[in-house]
Design an enzyme around this catalytic site. Sequence first.
Site, PDB file in Angstrom:
ATOM      1  N   TYR A  50       0.857  -1.191   0.000  1.00 10.17           N
ATOM      2  CA  TYR A  50       0.000   0.000   0.000  1.00 10.17           C
ATOM      3  C   TYR A  50       0.891   1.238   0.000  1.00 10.17           C
ATOM      4  CZ  TYR A  50       1.076   0.150   5.030  1.00 10.17           C
ATOM      5  OH  TYR A  50       1.739   0.196   6.242  1.00 10.17           O
ATOM      6  N   HIS A 182      -2.496  -6.635  18.646  1.00 10.30           N
ATOM      7  CA  HIS A 182      -3.954  -6.509  18.596  1.00 10.30           C
ATOM      8  C   HIS A 182      -4.680  -7.794  19.022  1.00 10.30           C
ATOM      9  CE1 HIS A 182      -2.059  -3.422  16.347  1.00 10.30           C
ATOM     10  NE2 HIS A 182      -2.253  -3.887  15.135  1.00 10.30           N
ATOM     11  N   ASP A 250      -1.803   2.997  17.531  1.00 13.06           N
ATOM     12  CA  ASP A 250      -1.691   2.561  16.129  1.00 13.06           C
ATOM     13  C   ASP A 250      -1.727   3.737  15.145  1.00 13.06           C
ATOM     14  OD1 ASP A 250      -1.220   0.688  14.097  1.00 13.06           O
ATOM     15  OD2 ASP A 250      -3.343   0.458  13.682  1.00 13.06           O
TER      16      ASP A 250
HETATM   17  C1  0GY Z   1      -0.997  -2.112  12.262  1.00 13.33           C
HETATM   18  C2  0GY Z   1      -1.855  -2.743  11.258  1.00 13.33           C
HETATM   19  C3  0GY Z   1      -1.704  -2.784   9.913  1.00 13.33           C
HETATM   20  C4  0GY Z   1      -0.581  -2.389   9.155  1.00 13.33           C
HETATM   21  C5  0GY Z   1       0.725  -2.453   9.536  1.00 13.33           C
HETATM   22  O1  0GY Z   1       3.000  -2.317   9.162  1.00 13.33           O
HETATM   23  C6  0GY Z   1       1.879  -2.215   8.664  1.00 13.33           C
HETATM   24  O2  0GY Z   1       1.691  -1.927   7.478  1.00 13.33           O
HETATM   25  O3  0GY Z   1       1.070  -2.783  10.756  1.00 13.33           O
HETATM   26  C7  0GY Z   1      -2.835  -3.330   9.152  1.00 13.33           C
HETATM   27  O4  0GY Z   1      -2.989  -2.983   7.976  1.00 13.33           O
HETATM   28  O5  0GY Z   1      -3.615  -4.129   9.725  1.00 13.33           O
HETATM   29  O6  0GY Z   1      -0.681  -2.735  13.241  1.00 13.33           O
HETATM   30  O7  0GY Z   1      -0.646  -0.958  12.092  1.00 13.33           O
END
Ligand code: 0GY
Length: 295
Positions: A50, A182, A250
């Site tokens: 992304y 989480h 987060d």
């Molecule tokens: C989070 C969750 C996400 C993404 C990442 O490193 C990351 O891209 O951690 C997610 O998309 O669920 O913990 O930030």
Amino acid sequence: MNSQQMDADWLVFQPNPSKPKFVLPKGTVDAHCHVFGPSAEFPFAPERKYTPCDAGKAQLFALRDFLGVERNVIVQATCHGRDNRAMVDACRAAGERARGIASVGPDVSDGELEAMDEAGVRGVRFNFVMRLVDATPPEVFLAIAERIARLDWHIVVYFEAADLTRLIPFLKRLPTVIVVDHMGRPDVAKGVDHPDFQAFLGLMGEMDNLWSKVTCPERLSVQGPPYDDVVPFARAVVDAYPDRVLWGTDWPHPNMKTHMPDDGMLVDYIPRIAPEPDSQQKLLIDNPMRLYWAR
Ligand code: 0GY
């Protein structure tokens, strides 16, 4: 280098969160947050899944001060791949007020690990969420685990609830503290008594090196704000294992699709999952200080 264009459906973090009603105790640690770029200075990795908005250290530190947080644990975001420069730069800029979690491959040198340690990095993240990363063979993770254990670092793991059973033998081979992101992403629609979530709680009972972040109600909730449906899950973990839980925002909330949370509301969620001053002290201060600021 020019900045990279964020994804068309990217939701940007709220620039003006509400002032929390809950006053964070002095010394509170936000133990799960990220920095994104800014991409003109720290380009996102070619292998990323992304492309986010920019959300650099200055904005993170502004949020920290606005919420009344004292310290941050900055977790390497997958949009930066294994290029840890933005995270390390933020840790260095924050001095003693930040620690970091890196993402590394088997080719990382001892010198690179030591330089990150000196900047405040205290662990690595092993990611099993395939919408975020390509798969890494378990032997590669295990070899990295042996090396970082020598630095007295620990391991953060990110996986979906459906992958827990498959991952248990792997988790049991890891030589360090393991922090689960989480709460292992429970399906909250199933309810707190469902065998899947009870299995996660049971595993924490079995493995005294297993910790959990009681983070991301906004990501787990089916109902949406103020995340009533996630409260029983986080509360169950805090009640059962008060010495092995961590809280975090987060921020800047990667890949949220339904809504962007109000970071002030995420602070006001804390007394709902840790109602007593004693459990708040452990969740917000004692536990993260023991894990990240022992040296
Ligand atoms: C989070 C969750 C996400 C993404 C990442 O490193 C990351 O891209 O951690 C997610 O998309 O669920 O913990 O930030």
